[in-house]
Enzyme design. Sequence first.
Site, PDB file in Angstrom:
ATOM      1  N   HIS A 153       5.856 -23.414  24.516  1.00 20.61           N
ATOM      2  CA  HIS A 153       6.656 -22.771  23.471  1.00 20.61           C
ATOM      3  C   HIS A 153       5.840 -22.523  22.208  1.00 20.61           C
ATOM      4  O   HIS A 153       6.233 -21.705  21.372  1.00 20.61           O
ATOM      5  CB  HIS A 153       7.884 -23.617  23.152  1.00 20.61           C
ATOM      6  CG  HIS A 153       8.999 -23.421  24.121  1.00 20.61           C
ATOM      7  ND1 HIS A 153      10.298 -23.801  23.866  1.00 20.61           N
ATOM      8  CD2 HIS A 153       9.022 -22.874  25.349  1.00 20.61           C
ATOM      9  CE1 HIS A 153      11.068 -23.494  24.896  1.00 20.61           C
ATOM     10  NE2 HIS A 153      10.307 -22.939  25.817  1.00 20.61           N
ATOM     11  N   ASP A 154       4.719 -23.203  22.060  1.00 17.23           N
ATOM     12  CA  ASP A 154       3.815 -22.962  20.936  1.00 17.23           C
ATOM     13  C   ASP A 154       2.806 -21.868  21.258  1.00 17.23           C
ATOM     14  O   ASP A 154       2.294 -21.203  20.364  1.00 17.23           O
ATOM     15  CB  ASP A 154       3.073 -24.264  20.606  1.00 17.23           C
ATOM     16  CG  ASP A 154       2.003 -24.099  19.531  1.00 17.23           C
ATOM     17  OD1 ASP A 154       2.212 -23.304  18.610  1.00 17.23           O
ATOM     18  OD2 ASP A 154       0.963 -24.769  19.623  1.00 17.23           O
ATOM     19  N   HIS A 158       6.590 -13.538  25.446  1.00 12.02           N
ATOM     20  CA  HIS A 158       6.520 -12.086  25.577  1.00 12.02           C
ATOM     21  C   HIS A 158       7.788 -11.388  25.088  1.00 12.02           C
ATOM     22  O   HIS A 158       7.721 -10.318  24.506  1.00 12.02           O
ATOM     23  CB  HIS A 158       6.305 -11.701  27.049  1.00 12.02           C
ATOM     24  CG  HIS A 158       4.923 -11.886  27.552  1.00 12.02           C
ATOM     25  ND1 HIS A 158       4.409 -13.125  27.889  1.00 12.02           N
ATOM     26  CD2 HIS A 158       3.924 -10.989  27.794  1.00 12.02           C
ATOM     27  CE1 HIS A 158       3.165 -12.973  28.330  1.00 12.02           C
ATOM     28  NE2 HIS A 158       2.851 -11.703  28.288  1.00 12.02           N
ATOM     29  N   HIS A 307      -2.907 -33.472  24.143  1.00 14.56           N
ATOM     30  CA  HIS A 307      -2.946 -32.606  25.319  1.00 14.56           C
ATOM     31  C   HIS A 307      -4.290 -32.740  26.033  1.00 14.56           C
ATOM     32  O   HIS A 307      -4.355 -32.737  27.261  1.00 14.56           O
ATOM     33  CB  HIS A 307      -2.721 -31.158  24.907  1.00 14.56           C
ATOM     34  CG  HIS A 307      -2.526 -30.221  26.059  1.00 14.56           C
ATOM     35  ND1 HIS A 307      -1.323 -30.074  26.711  1.00 14.56           N
ATOM     36  CD2 HIS A 307      -3.398 -29.412  26.716  1.00 14.56           C
ATOM     37  CE1 HIS A 307      -1.450 -29.203  27.702  1.00 14.56           C
ATOM     38  NE2 HIS A 307      -2.709 -28.790  27.728  1.00 14.56           N
ATOM     39  N   HIS A 382       7.437 -24.424  36.679  1.00 11.91           N
ATOM     40  CA  HIS A 382       8.853 -24.801  36.721  1.00 11.91           C
ATOM     41  C   HIS A 382       9.200 -25.857  37.767  1.00 11.91           C
ATOM     42  O   HIS A 382      10.169 -26.607  37.571  1.00 11.91           O
ATOM     43  CB  HIS A 382       9.714 -23.547  36.915  1.00 11.91           C
ATOM     44  CG  HIS A 382       9.690 -22.647  35.718  1.00 11.91           C
ATOM     45  ND1 HIS A 382       9.190 -21.352  35.753  1.00 11.91           N
ATOM     46  CD2 HIS A 382      10.073 -22.851  34.430  1.00 11.91           C
ATOM     47  CE1 HIS A 382       9.286 -20.807  34.557  1.00 11.91           C
ATOM     48  NE2 HIS A 382       9.816 -21.688  33.739  1.00 11.91           N
ATOM     49  N   ARG A 466       7.062 -11.118  36.913  1.00 14.27           N
ATOM     50  CA  ARG A 466       6.261 -11.091  35.689  1.00 14.27           C
ATOM     51  C   ARG A 466       4.774 -10.898  35.988  1.00 14.27           C
ATOM     52  O   ARG A 466       4.090 -10.141  35.293  1.00 14.27           O
ATOM     53  CB  ARG A 466       6.473 -12.377  34.877  1.00 14.27           C
ATOM     54  CG  ARG A 466       7.853 -12.510  34.268  1.00 14.27           C
ATOM     55  CD  ARG A 466       8.123 -11.430  33.232  1.00 14.27           C
ATOM     56  NE  ARG A 466       9.493 -11.520  32.707  1.00 14.27           N
ATOM     57  CZ  ARG A 466      10.432 -10.611  32.885  1.00 14.27           C
ATOM     58  NH1 ARG A 466      10.163  -9.529  33.589  1.00 14.27           N
ATOM     59  NH2 ARG A 466      11.634 -10.751  32.357  1.00 14.27           N
ATOM     60  N   ARG A 470       2.796  -7.319  34.943  1.00 19.76           N
ATOM     61  CA  ARG A 470       1.782  -7.443  33.897  1.00 19.76           C
ATOM     62  C   ARG A 470       0.364  -7.279  34.421  1.00 19.76           C
ATOM     63  O   ARG A 470      -0.602  -7.473  33.688  1.00 19.76           O
ATOM     64  CB  ARG A 470       1.930  -8.797  33.187  1.00 19.76           C
ATOM     65  CG  ARG A 470       3.241  -8.932  32.432  1.00 19.76           C
ATOM     66  CD  ARG A 470       3.467 -10.333  31.917  1.00 19.76           C
ATOM     67  NE  ARG A 470       4.801 -10.499  31.370  1.00 19.76           N
ATOM     68  CZ  ARG A 470       5.361 -11.672  31.087  1.00 19.76           C
ATOM     69  NH1 ARG A 470       4.677 -12.801  31.298  1.00 19.76           N
ATOM     70  NH2 ARG A 470       6.583 -11.736  30.591  1.00 19.76           N
TER      71      ARG A 470
END
Length: 611
Positions: A153-154, A158, A307, A382, A466, A470
């Site tokens: 999320h950081d 798109h 991380h 996911h 996606r 792309r």
Amino acid sequence: MLIATAWSRSRSLTVALAARVAQQIDQTVGWARLPKAVGLAVLIGLRHQLRTSNLYAAEPAPVPPGGPVGVGNYLGARTRDGSYNDLADPRMGAVGCRFGRNVPPEHSYPESPQRLLDPNPRLISRTLLTRDSFQPATTLNLLAAAWIQFEVHDWFAHGSAATQPWVVPLHDDDPWPQRPMRVERTVPDPHPSPVGPPTFVTQESHWWDASQIYGTTPELASALRAPEGGKLRIDESGLPPPEVEAVADLTGTAGNFWVGLALLHSLFMLEHNAICDHLAEAYPYLTGQQLYDKARLVNSALMAKIHTVDWTPAIIAHPTTVTAMHVNWFGLLGKKLGGRFRRGYRPFGSSPLLYGIPGSPTTHHGVPYSLTEEFVAVYRMHPLIPDEFTFRSLADDHVIAQHELPELSVLNVRARLSETPMADLLYSFGRGHPGALSLHNFPRHLQHMHRVDGTLIDLATIDLIRCRERGVPRYNEFRKLFRLKPVKTFEELTGDAALATELREAYDDDVDLVDLLIGLYAEPKPPGFGFSDTAFRVFILMATRRLESDRFFTTDFREETYTVAGMKWVQDNDMRSVLLRHYRELTPALAGVANPFAPWNRVSPTRKAST
């Protein structure tokens, strides 16, 4: 001058030759089968090859006229939109900039409308991704799954457009209630180039700047700020007050909010405020804005460190890659020895290989920095998310609640936080397992998911589309472009006869049609790895690039920018210390646990008392 030039050319030729040798060794033996020291050398050689051949910049975005308007102290602080990180190219990596590529332009055109639906992505979702039974990743805990979504999320967003959606035909036996299935397209570049393949822009900055908790729009960033002391607003639930939610766009990434993300948002908002208190005590003359700016720098660097040295070694736990990630941050000289020189005189030159990337010179390796579409593609993880969750009491480990994923989603987060103390939730996530990144392990609830606006989506189908729309190459082409041998048969791809049969049927006996995502999930993994070796090729390149290109991790990772106290905070802390600073009661659960993203201890009253 001639001697220096000759030396430079000789060194370049030597490095290039070593990189080619590394590639040959990797293709014939495999880096994961080599002794650690040799494996590290091969990975360094592969990284050089990737830097040379797998970095392609999108055209730069136009520089706004009039200079740095409304960006504050851009020299010594991160801007809200990511501009002015690179002072020579102020728009590099800012919100609205294009994604770059890791494959040549001629290989990054979107698939034609006919090929985009072949094989049918919904059929692939149903036959190859549907979770028949939960396959756990037993070496990880659920915080590891929440963490990567927290970081994603950081990193990128798109956006999607409802106009002219992709229309996916459905087979007669498909239970999908809306026929045909419609999938929104990725938002196109608002200023497309007249030549070359289509490009796409990000709604977040490309920098590792913790934008997920600080906000990128003026309205959200302002709403998150407390009135004094540079702090963030946190209510009794551990989240920003409810009125802040009215500012967030729940049709975007904020609409994916759930309890796992809430835990990490809360934890690092608390960490920001703790850093503000620490800095205010050390430097009472700092203004509220200065405290906010310095705390954001420190918090962002600490997340990047976590991380690098906590999360990544947990999910790719091969001894060679664990060492490689520590070398990225601490250098070959290590945490103790290298730390003595990291922010001052470096007697052996400025090599990030020796001292670690933080504090080393900034470098873009000849290509303006951006995240890439291939980077986005390999971080589609996911299957890490379970469908069912068990909440446990930290006091005695007994089960206090069980929920399915929708009951933890954005509209139900505050209810769950009001029912279960934050420490119990963190303990439950520390004890639980995520799913393995494998075929037949996609969360059922994400294949039949109602968004906040009520739209029903199959996220697995969307993930496949996606990549196709792309211009991310399919699996075999992707491997070739990253100098890996393409697979010749489905058996070679998966190493499992039954899965090979399923893949052959789904892809009409054409292994070159296999989607990147499917190949990544089907491929046997190196020892200790949670994701595939093919995906790892993008990681080898981009994990270092995100640090090396950012001046706040390189030339400006110093006391003059962060303060002495701020630098020491980054140096002394990690995921374990952050957890225990705010929830000391987690100590027995983490006692003896080597990595906070690995499964935690089962806490019993006896163990808790003795600890």
